[in-house]
Design a protein around this motif. Structure first.
Motif, PDB file in Angstrom:
ATOM      1  N   HIS A 101      12.359 -14.967  13.221  1.00 23.31           N
ATOM      2  CA  HIS A 101      12.239 -13.617  13.767  1.00 23.31           C
ATOM      3  C   HIS A 101      11.616 -12.641  12.774  1.00 23.31           C
ATOM      4  N   LYS A 102      11.345 -13.113  11.589  1.00 25.17           N
ATOM      5  CA  LYS A 102      10.605 -12.323  10.604  1.00 25.17           C
ATOM      6  C   LYS A 102       9.142 -12.734  10.544  1.00 25.17           C
ATOM      7  N   ARG A 103       8.877 -14.027  10.733  1.00 25.72           N
ATOM      8  CA  ARG A 103       7.572 -14.566  10.369  1.00 25.72           C
ATOM      9  C   ARG A 103       6.716 -15.068  11.543  1.00 25.72           C
ATOM     10  N   ASP A 104       7.290 -15.741  12.527  1.00 27.77           N
ATOM     11  CA  ASP A 104       6.495 -16.542  13.451  1.00 27.77           C
ATOM     12  C   ASP A 104       5.602 -15.700  14.364  1.00 27.77           C
ATOM     13  N   TRP A 105       4.338 -16.113  14.442  1.00 26.59           N
ATOM     14  CA  TRP A 105       3.371 -15.493  15.345  1.00 26.59           C
ATOM     15  C   TRP A 105       2.168 -16.415  15.458  1.00 26.59           C
ATOM     16  N   PRO A 106       1.653 -16.606  16.665  1.00 30.83           N
ATOM     17  CA  PRO A 106       0.538 -17.551  16.844  1.00 30.83           C
ATOM     18  C   PRO A 106      -0.675 -17.203  15.985  1.00 30.83           C
ATOM     19  N   GLY A 107      -1.268 -18.236  15.385  1.00 30.09           N
ATOM     20  CA  GLY A 107      -2.519 -18.068  14.658  1.00 30.09           C
ATOM     21  C   GLY A 107      -2.415 -17.402  13.310  1.00 30.09           C
ATOM     22  N   THR A 108      -1.195 -17.288  12.765  1.00 28.22           N
ATOM     23  CA  THR A 108      -1.025 -16.602  11.479  1.00 28.22           C
ATOM     24  C   THR A 108      -0.555 -17.532  10.370  1.00 28.22           C
ATOM     25  N   GLY A 109      -0.537 -18.839  10.628  1.00 32.25           N
ATOM     26  CA  GLY A 109      -0.138 -19.785   9.595  1.00 32.25           C
ATOM     27  C   GLY A 109       1.301 -20.221   9.667  1.00 32.25           C
ATOM     28  N   SER A 110       2.090 -19.649  10.574  1.00 28.30           N
ATOM     29  CA  SER A 110       3.471 -20.107  10.706  1.00 28.30           C
ATOM     30  C   SER A 110       3.471 -21.473  11.401  1.00 28.30           C
ATOM     31  N   PHE A 111       4.362 -22.349  10.979  1.00 31.69           N
ATOM     32  CA  PHE A 111       4.387 -23.708  11.503  1.00 31.69           C
ATOM     33  C   PHE A 111       4.770 -23.719  12.985  1.00 31.69           C
ATOM     34  N   TYR A 112       5.711 -22.853  13.352  1.00 32.27           N
ATOM     35  CA  TYR A 112       6.146 -22.749  14.749  1.00 32.27           C
ATOM     36  C   TYR A 112       5.410 -21.561  15.357  1.00 32.27           C
ATOM     37  N   GLU A 113       4.383 -21.806  16.112  1.00 29.38           N
ATOM     38  CA  GLU A 113       3.513 -20.723  16.580  1.00 29.38           C
ATOM     39  C   GLU A 113       4.080 -20.073  17.836  1.00 29.38           C
ATOM     40  N   ASN A 114       5.226 -19.402  17.667  1.00 27.31           N
ATOM     41  CA  ASN A 114       5.816 -18.673  18.784  1.00 27.31           C
ATOM     42  C   ASN A 114       5.732 -17.179  18.514  1.00 27.31           C
ATOM     43  N   ASN A 115       6.344 -16.380  19.392  1.00 29.48           N
ATOM     44  CA  ASN A 115       6.251 -14.920  19.293  1.00 29.48           C
ATOM     45  C   ASN A 115       7.507 -14.274  18.720  1.00 29.48           C
ATOM     46  N   ASP A 116       8.316 -15.036  17.993  1.00 27.64           N
ATOM     47  CA  ASP A 116       9.651 -14.564  17.617  1.00 27.64           C
ATOM     48  C   ASP A 116       9.652 -13.315  16.737  1.00 27.64           C
ATOM     49  N   SER A 117       8.579 -13.064  15.979  1.00 27.02           N
ATOM     50  CA  SER A 117       8.591 -11.905  15.071  1.00 27.02           C
ATOM     51  C   SER A 117       8.205 -10.605  15.766  1.00 27.02           C
ATOM     52  N   GLY A 118       7.837 -10.656  17.047  1.00 22.30           N
ATOM     53  CA  GLY A 118       7.454  -9.435  17.753  1.00 22.30           C
ATOM     54  C   GLY A 118       6.187  -8.803  17.207  1.00 22.30           C
ATOM     55  N   GLY A 119       5.326  -9.614  16.610  1.00 25.37           N
ATOM     56  CA  GLY A 119       4.073  -9.096  16.063  1.00 25.37           C
ATOM     57  C   GLY A 119       4.147  -8.695  14.610  1.00 25.37           C
ATOM     58  N   GLU A 120       5.323  -8.841  13.972  1.00 23.28           N
ATOM     59  CA  GLU A 120       5.445  -8.478  12.553  1.00 23.28           C
ATOM     60  C   GLU A 120       4.761  -9.496  11.645  1.00 23.28           C
ATOM     61  N   CYS A 121       4.824 -10.755  12.002  1.00 23.89           N
ATOM     62  CA  CYS A 121       4.214 -11.886  11.281  1.00 23.89           C
ATOM     63  C   CYS A 121       4.453 -11.841   9.774  1.00 23.89           C
ATOM     64  N   GLY A 122       5.642 -11.417   9.374  1.00 21.02           N
ATOM     65  CA  GLY A 122       6.036 -11.442   7.975  1.00 21.02           C
ATOM     66  C   GLY A 122       5.665 -10.214   7.170  1.00 21.02           C
TER      67      GLY A 122
END
Length: 601
Positions: free
Chosen positions: A371-392
């Protein structure tokens, strides 16, 4: 046999995903379709307010309770009050996503909200109500708005006058962290002062001794720095400026005092109150050392705002227990899913304010979470939307960790007799990857004679992540990791010492001599909505608890360690074990823990 094990771990993963998906709850602010708001001009009113707010002391205050009184000519049960900051939340502050599309009437989500009848049961009858709300200093003014028609199609009925803190830009919410060397401490804080307006620094020194001024570095980020909605849209809020200073060459275990300061262009100063911390012990120092570890705490509101679905009802209890026992805590590890802002940037201030009594006094170390990091296409291993666009971006800027690259949130840190290896479960850690090499180096490079207690920390637990288990278990075994602790599952579970799904010791409370496997612990029940356990029974699971709580490790010396699981409701111990051993016990070979030898060697 290996194929059978993989099938079992796949089943576990599916079960874990099913259980976790239903337990995270919904970010309360996401329930409000603020972009669909319309204006009820016929009933537009100005809210009457009774404000007990600013004391205009020589120093600032970072929080205050206010009382808001309001009335409506057409009251209904779904009327609600929103708190907005900045106070001007009209369309003029909202950039259009598309030049051909006009921006909505409102584009900024409220910082918090409450139903209008929450403390006024007669509101539906007489249209009059009041709320007591807590505000924290967030670098801008505030206004209060009355909405009708619920959350999905809100109608703006009334807007209050604005209120503000004496100095909205003042330095607030210091958070300590270990530096890259054991004798360094970093201090990070937030303010409204850019470097062209004021010079940030810290006044610090040994308690009762000479105080010096040291300059800080300043960071911030723009709307374009985050990755998507809602962080870029209704969740966006100016984060202010984040300042970090590195206090170096500290004497081990010595108490230091510090004050946050800004020197304005007119040569006047703005100060925080004075804080203090105890410097870290040197690696191997034989002294009492106490560590608190938990994941998934979240945040809560002292005034009861936002939490209609009990989204993180245990968070304040955990925070209160840590504050209550702070004199017996030396360092804190919050291992992922910090507080579920999920793209609503105003909530980062809310969280740093909540933990200030802890983070300003002891190092507050983070690990990466979905919920801090994951976002599609940003290098996170699990490419879901859990960070709400924060992507770390938020965590990497708001909190310091001694990583070589903050975008790769893995690091090691030494605290006396402990070595902690903190992994980033949102990046690939399979064998051969950059992170795998870091983990092995962290585990292999520790001198176990000086630092006998080796602890592995990550957000996602190995029980639900087959790749973690298959790729990391041989490292845990080879380098004799004592305890591995995870979050992600919102509950508590402890295993026996384990290797390849087998208990290597049948003892449950007192481990003496060679520890032939690693004890795995899930400590993700610090505050977010609880996760039910699977119905699958395993021999290696010794203790489970479906409740809020956290873990505490106490190293008495090089040979004796106490593990405790405490509930957040009362701070009492509900599960514990001890490890007692000699240094030579760590050197002893166990299964797959020593390299093969021959007579020639």
């Amino acid at each position: 046999m290996k194929g059978l094990r993989m099938i079992m771990w796949t089943i576990l993963l599916v079960l874990a995903i099913l259980h976790r998906a239903s337990s995270h709850g919904i970010q309360p602010l996401s329930r409000i379709a603020i972009h669909k708001a319309t204006l009820a001009l016929a009933t537009l009113l100005i809210l009457a307010m009774i404000i007990y707010f600013l004391d205009y002391m020589p120093f600032f205050r970072s929080s205050k309770w206010v009382t808001v009184e309001y009335s409506s000519p057409n009251p209904s049960m779904d009327d609600w009050i929103g708190v907005f900051s900045p106070a001007n939340f009209s369309a003029s502050t909202c950039p259009a996503e598309n030049p051909r599309v006009y921006p909505p009437l409102l584009c900024s989500a409220p910082i918090k909200f409450r139903y209008a009848n929450y403390t006024s049961p007669d509101y539906k009858v007489n249209g009059k109500g009041s709320l007591k709300l807590q505000l924290i200093n967030q670098r801008s003014d505030f206004s209060f708005a009355l909405f009708s028609n619920g959350f999905l199609n809100p109608k703006l009925v009334a807007v209050s006058n604005t209120v503000s803190f004496a100095n909205p830009n003042a330095p607030v919410y210091p958070r300590l962290a270990q530096g890259k060397q054991w004798d360094e401490m970093t201090v990070t804080w937030t303010s409204g002062y850019g470097i062209d307006e004021a010079e940030p620094f810290v006044q610090w020194g040994p308690k009762g001794g000479h105080q010096q001024h040291s300059p800080a570095v300043t960071l911030t980020f723009e709307r374009s720095s985050v990755c998507g909605a809602p962080a870029r849209t209704v969740g966006w809020r100016d984060p202010g400026y984040i300042h970090t200073i590195f206090l170096k060459e500290l004497w081990p275990s010595r108490v230091y005092t510090y004050k946050l300061g800004h020197r304005l262009s007119n040569s006047t100063y703005v100060w925080s109150k004075e804080y203090q911390f105890r410097a870290s012990p040197f690696p191997g120092q034989n002294s009492l050392q106490r560590v608190v570890i938990f994941g998934d705490m979240g945040k809560d509101e002292a005034d009861g705002s936002n939490e209609y679905n009990n989204f993180q009802r245990g968070s304040l209890n955990t925070t209160k227990q840590l504050i209550k026992d702070l004199k017996n805590i030396d360092i804190v590890f919050h291992i992922g899913d910090i507080f579920y802002a999920n793209g609503y940037i105003s909530q980062w201030d809310q969280f740093t304010a909540q933990i200030e009594p802890i983070a300003s006094a002891v190092p507050y170390m983070l690990a990466s979470g979905n919920h801090k990091r994951d976002w599609p296409g940003t290098g996170s291993f699990y490419e879901n939307n859990d960070s709400g666009g924060e992507c770390g971006v938020l965590a990497e800027t708001m909190f310091f960790v001694p990583a070589e690259n903050r975008a790769k949130y893995w690091y090691s840190t030494d605290y006396g007799m402990f070595r902690f290896c903190i992994a980033d479960s949102e990046h690939d850690w399979r064998e051969g990857t950059e992170q795998y090499k870091f983990i092995e180096h962290c585990l292999a490079s520790v001198d176990r004679q000086k630092q006998p207690w080796l602890v592995f920390l990550a957000h996602r637990d190995h029980l639900g992540e087959p790749m973690a288990k298959e790729n990391l278990q041989k490292l845990w075994q080879k380098y004799k990791v004592d305890i591995a602790i995870y979050g992600h599952a919102h509950n508590y579970e402890r295993t026996c010492p384990i290797y390849e799904n087998q208990c290597t010791d049948n003892e449950k409370r007192y481990y003496k001599g060679t520890l032939k496997g690693t004890i795995h612990v899930v400590a993700g029940g610090a505050g977010a909505s609880l996760s039910p356990f699977t119905t699958l029974k395993t021999k290696w699971s010794l203790f489970r608890d479906y409740d809020y709580g956290f873990v505490k490790l106490t190293a008495f010396d090089h040979s004796n360690l106490l593990f405790e699981y405490k509930k957040s409701s009362d701070g009492k111990v509900y599960d514990s074990f001890r490890i007692s051993r000699d240094y030579r016990d760590i050197l002893a070979c166990t299964v797959d823990s020593c390299p093969p030898t021959t007579l020639a060697s």
